[in-house]
Design a protein around this motif. Sequence first.
Motif, PDB file in Angstrom:
ATOM      1  N   TYR A 178      58.204  43.181  51.991  1.00 23.75           N
ATOM      2  CA  TYR A 178      58.788  43.775  53.189  1.00 23.75           C
ATOM      3  C   TYR A 178      59.785  42.845  53.880  1.00 23.75           C
ATOM      4  O   TYR A 178      60.857  43.268  54.325  1.00 23.75           O
ATOM      5  CB  TYR A 178      57.698  44.181  54.181  1.00 23.75           C
ATOM      6  CG  TYR A 178      58.237  44.926  55.368  1.00 23.75           C
ATOM      7  CD1 TYR A 178      58.336  46.304  55.351  1.00 23.75           C
ATOM      8  CD2 TYR A 178      58.690  44.244  56.495  1.00 23.75           C
ATOM      9  CE1 TYR A 178      58.865  47.003  56.421  1.00 23.75           C
ATOM     10  CE2 TYR A 178      59.226  44.926  57.573  1.00 23.75           C
ATOM     11  CZ  TYR A 178      59.307  46.301  57.526  1.00 23.75           C
ATOM     12  OH  TYR A 178      59.847  46.987  58.584  1.00 23.75           O
ATOM     13  N   GLY A 188      63.392  42.932  52.997  1.00 26.22           N
ATOM     14  CA  GLY A 188      64.139  44.062  53.522  1.00 26.22           C
ATOM     15  C   GLY A 188      64.567  43.816  54.956  1.00 26.22           C
ATOM     16  O   GLY A 188      65.651  44.215  55.373  1.00 26.22           O
ATOM     17  N   TYR A 189      63.733  43.128  55.686  1.00 26.34           N
ATOM     18  CA  TYR A 189      64.065  42.838  57.077  1.00 26.34           C
ATOM     19  C   TYR A 189      65.231  41.847  57.159  1.00 26.34           C
ATOM     20  O   TYR A 189      66.222  42.072  57.861  1.00 26.34           O
ATOM     21  CB  TYR A 189      62.856  42.276  57.825  1.00 26.34           C
ATOM     22  CG  TYR A 189      63.267  41.722  59.155  1.00 26.34           C
ATOM     23  CD1 TYR A 189      63.671  42.583  60.176  1.00 26.34           C
ATOM     24  CD2 TYR A 189      63.353  40.350  59.371  1.00 26.34           C
ATOM     25  CE1 TYR A 189      64.124  42.092  61.376  1.00 26.34           C
ATOM     26  CE2 TYR A 189      63.804  39.851  60.572  1.00 26.34           C
ATOM     27  CZ  TYR A 189      64.193  40.722  61.570  1.00 26.34           C
ATOM     28  OH  TYR A 189      64.659  40.235  62.757  1.00 26.34           O
ATOM     29  N   PHE A 231      65.867  46.805  56.913  1.00 22.98           N
ATOM     30  CA  PHE A 231      64.677  47.291  57.608  1.00 22.98           C
ATOM     31  C   PHE A 231      64.721  46.871  59.073  1.00 22.98           C
ATOM     32  O   PHE A 231      65.319  45.846  59.391  1.00 22.98           O
ATOM     33  CB  PHE A 231      63.409  46.691  56.983  1.00 22.98           C
ATOM     34  CG  PHE A 231      63.136  47.170  55.600  1.00 22.98           C
ATOM     35  CD1 PHE A 231      63.922  48.143  54.995  1.00 22.98           C
ATOM     36  CD2 PHE A 231      62.095  46.632  54.867  1.00 22.98           C
ATOM     37  CE1 PHE A 231      63.667  48.571  53.711  1.00 22.98           C
ATOM     38  CE2 PHE A 231      61.826  47.054  53.585  1.00 22.98           C
ATOM     39  CZ  PHE A 231      62.606  48.018  53.001  1.00 22.98           C
ATOM     40  N   PRO A 232      64.081  47.600  59.958  1.00 17.74           N
ATOM     41  CA  PRO A 232      63.277  48.796  59.666  1.00 17.74           C
ATOM     42  C   PRO A 232      64.097  50.079  59.521  1.00 17.74           C
ATOM     43  O   PRO A 232      63.554  51.088  59.101  1.00 17.74           O
ATOM     44  CB  PRO A 232      62.383  48.891  60.905  1.00 17.74           C
ATOM     45  CG  PRO A 232      63.145  48.222  61.982  1.00 17.74           C
ATOM     46  CD  PRO A 232      63.971  47.164  61.350  1.00 17.74           C
ATOM     47  N   GLU A 258      64.004  51.911  55.983  1.00 18.78           N
ATOM     48  CA  GLU A 258      62.751  51.862  55.227  1.00 18.78           C
ATOM     49  C   GLU A 258      62.564  53.075  54.329  1.00 18.78           C
ATOM     50  O   GLU A 258      62.017  52.985  53.239  1.00 18.78           O
ATOM     51  CB  GLU A 258      61.560  51.806  56.194  1.00 18.78           C
ATOM     52  CG  GLU A 258      61.293  50.439  56.743  1.00 18.78           C
ATOM     53  CD  GLU A 258      60.136  50.439  57.727  1.00 18.78           C
ATOM     54  OE1 GLU A 258      59.360  51.410  57.738  1.00 18.78           O
ATOM     55  OE2 GLU A 258      60.018  49.450  58.469  1.00 18.78           O
ATOM     56  N   ASP A 259      63.031  54.234  54.823  1.00 21.09           N
ATOM     57  CA  ASP A 259      62.779  55.468  54.079  1.00 21.09           C
ATOM     58  C   ASP A 259      63.797  55.723  52.978  1.00 21.09           C
ATOM     59  O   ASP A 259      63.690  56.690  52.246  1.00 21.09           O
ATOM     60  CB  ASP A 259      62.760  56.654  55.050  1.00 21.09           C
ATOM     61  CG  ASP A 259      61.576  56.563  56.000  1.00 21.09           C
ATOM     62  OD1 ASP A 259      60.570  55.949  55.621  1.00 21.09           O
ATOM     63  OD2 ASP A 259      61.674  57.096  57.131  1.00 21.09           O
ATOM     64  N   GLN A 285      59.212  52.967  48.041  1.00 22.18           N
ATOM     65  CA  GLN A 285      58.160  52.078  48.528  1.00 22.18           C
ATOM     66  C   GLN A 285      56.984  52.055  47.570  1.00 22.18           C
ATOM     67  O   GLN A 285      56.615  53.066  47.001  1.00 22.18           O
ATOM     68  CB  GLN A 285      57.676  52.552  49.903  1.00 22.18           C
ATOM     69  CG  GLN A 285      58.787  52.599  50.938  1.00 22.18           C
ATOM     70  CD  GLN A 285      58.297  53.061  52.289  1.00 22.18           C
ATOM     71  OE1 GLN A 285      57.112  53.306  52.480  1.00 22.18           O
ATOM     72  NE2 GLN A 285      59.214  53.168  53.237  1.00 22.18           N
ATOM     73  N   ARG A 288      53.230  51.187  47.783  1.00 18.34           N
ATOM     74  CA  ARG A 288      52.194  50.867  48.767  1.00 18.34           C
ATOM     75  C   ARG A 288      50.900  50.466  48.100  1.00 18.34           C
ATOM     76  O   ARG A 288      50.452  51.097  47.166  1.00 18.34           O
ATOM     77  CB  ARG A 288      51.949  52.064  49.700  1.00 18.34           C
ATOM     78  CG  ARG A 288      53.133  52.325  50.599  1.00 18.34           C
ATOM     79  CD  ARG A 288      52.731  53.086  51.832  1.00 18.34           C
ATOM     80  NE  ARG A 288      53.886  53.229  52.736  1.00 18.34           N
ATOM     81  CZ  ARG A 288      54.095  52.442  53.779  1.00 18.34           C
ATOM     82  NH1 ARG A 288      53.251  51.487  54.061  1.00 18.34           N
ATOM     83  NH2 ARG A 288      55.160  52.614  54.533  1.00 18.34           N
ATOM     84  N   GLU A 290      52.237  46.696  55.341  1.00 18.70           N
ATOM     85  CA  GLU A 290      53.502  46.328  54.757  1.00 18.70           C
ATOM     86  C   GLU A 290      53.495  46.729  53.295  1.00 18.70           C
ATOM     87  O   GLU A 290      52.453  46.770  52.649  1.00 18.70           O
ATOM     88  CB  GLU A 290      53.739  44.831  54.913  1.00 18.70           C
ATOM     89  CG  GLU A 290      53.929  44.459  56.364  1.00 18.70           C
ATOM     90  CD  GLU A 290      54.561  43.098  56.539  1.00 18.70           C
ATOM     91  OE1 GLU A 290      54.552  42.326  55.582  1.00 18.70           O
ATOM     92  OE2 GLU A 290      55.047  42.830  57.652  1.00 18.70           O
ATOM     93  N   PHE A 315      58.884  47.100  47.761  1.00 16.64           N
ATOM     94  CA  PHE A 315      59.820  48.182  47.460  1.00 16.64           C
ATOM     95  C   PHE A 315      60.728  47.797  46.311  1.00 16.64           C
ATOM     96  O   PHE A 315      60.910  46.612  46.012  1.00 16.64           O
ATOM     97  CB  PHE A 315      60.635  48.534  48.699  1.00 16.64           C
ATOM     98  CG  PHE A 315      61.484  47.395  49.212  1.00 16.64           C
ATOM     99  CD1 PHE A 315      60.936  46.399  50.013  1.00 16.64           C
ATOM    100  CD2 PHE A 315      62.830  47.311  48.881  1.00 16.64           C
ATOM    101  CE1 PHE A 315      61.714  45.342  50.480  1.00 16.64           C
ATOM    102  CE2 PHE A 315      63.617  46.259  49.350  1.00 16.64           C
ATOM    103  CZ  PHE A 315      63.048  45.283  50.144  1.00 16.64           C
TER     104      PHE A 315
END
Length: 431
Positions: free
Chosen positions: A199, A202-203, A208-209, A212-213, A217, A219, A224, A227
């Motif tokens: 995660y 990505g930040y 991100f955020p 995010e979509d 992803q 999971r 967190e 991806f």
Amino acid sequence: MLDIVYIRNNPQEVSEKLARRGFDIDFTEFLEADAKRRAMMHENEELKAERNRKSAEIPMIKKEGGDISQWTESLRQLSDRIKENDIMVNKMTEEQQEFLRGIPNIPADDIPAGGKENNEIVSVWGEPMPVDAAVKNHVDLVESTGMIDYERGVKLSGSGYWIYRGAGAVLEWALLNYFVYDHLNDGYEMMLPPHILNYSCGYVGGQFPKFEDDVFQLRGGGDEFQFLLPTAETALTNIHADEILSEDELPKKYFAYTPCYRKEAGSYRAEERGMIRGHQFNKVEMFQYTRPEDSEEAFEELVRKAARLVEGLGLVHRISRLAAGDCSAGMRKTYDIEIWIPSMQIYKEVSSVSTAGDYQARRGNIRYRRADTGKVDFCHTLNGSGLATSRIIPALVEQCQQSDGSIVVPEVLRPWMHGIEIIRPLAEGNV
RNA sequence: GGAGAGAUGGUCGAGUUGGAUGAAGGCACCGGUCUUGAAAACCGGCGAGGGUGCAAGCCCUCCGCGGGUUCGAAUCCCGCUCUCUCCGCCA
């Protein structure tokens, strides 16, 4: 992430510059909260200093056999007060960070303000072919030559996926080789990073955020997630996160080949059928970490490199300077290399070269130590595709097609084409 | 998947019967002495972030991350993450 000190000292200037990208913001409230936060912090630090001082006396009193019970009682109260203040300060700091995270980068002064409509064409290379009924579009071409199998790609995975096969796969791979060797020749270090990132990557990358979509992803049960990287930039930006580099190792010049995985949610426009937009495409990404004073030159270098790669293929293209509002949030300046798609009569992006200034470096805490002063400072980061293939192939097959539906392979790719110079249509029923 | 060990400054590595120490020592790095120059040797310096101050400085925070116990935590307790070793499984 912007420099809070800079905002504090120049709130008006920052607002004005952000307005150039269509981002309206008023720092008045923010700065009031910031002042409050600092006052609170200062007060609490003094309490902490007092606690530290008094705590240090306890062992001495004990050694002399004194009674410490009243000391501990008053210190406990002091500690409780500090704890409460800490919670408040932390909350304020968290709010402040969240606010700062939501602010995009300050656009460079030398790019036009406003949105897409203000993008400027910097240069055009080659002559766009006129509309011609004889011009076949890339979907027909790659299918008739058996280069791409759309149907079975969909069968394997779903809409938006395809299979490169036969000469198509060889051509795709030749393109990647052509890019790789160009970057190696220019002294860039090659990287093959993991395609699954955590995660935090990505930040730091700035996706991100907010986006995010838009990524796939993975999971595992926790909050967190990991991806599939949407671009190798996300990996390359994070390589030196939380590091202090030494000045003499800058600039660091990297490139990476990875597929890029993107959800591309939303409907496909009919004209974008084919390879223009897919969930998975191949890309070679260039990346540089530089000293602040060198980033402008590095930017020019990346633009030049990307354009030269397209030129080497002999494909009609142009360079656009994006307006502030069309640059992605983390970037100060972006130039796109756009390639001519004859069947669509438009230019499509094959490379996007950007400089983030110190914006990403602040998020990722990427710093370097200056040799002269010994001080640490944030690096500048730059990235650029060099190049993405998914729009090269459409442009290539269309621009290099002959009247019989065959495709002439550009000279520069021949070393990797296993002798294929012309890709010909398959015989009927041979698909 | 099972069992065990560990996570300290640029790096290696002390410190875990809680208090004197942001943290010994080595290496790396920087400055100096010496030298024709270099090396060696010797001397000195050397973490980051934040607050305050013209400055020197002073103060706060940080020993994987988060919480707890305590007047006081690198050190004790709980949770998490990661790394390593052994076993199992295996493309």
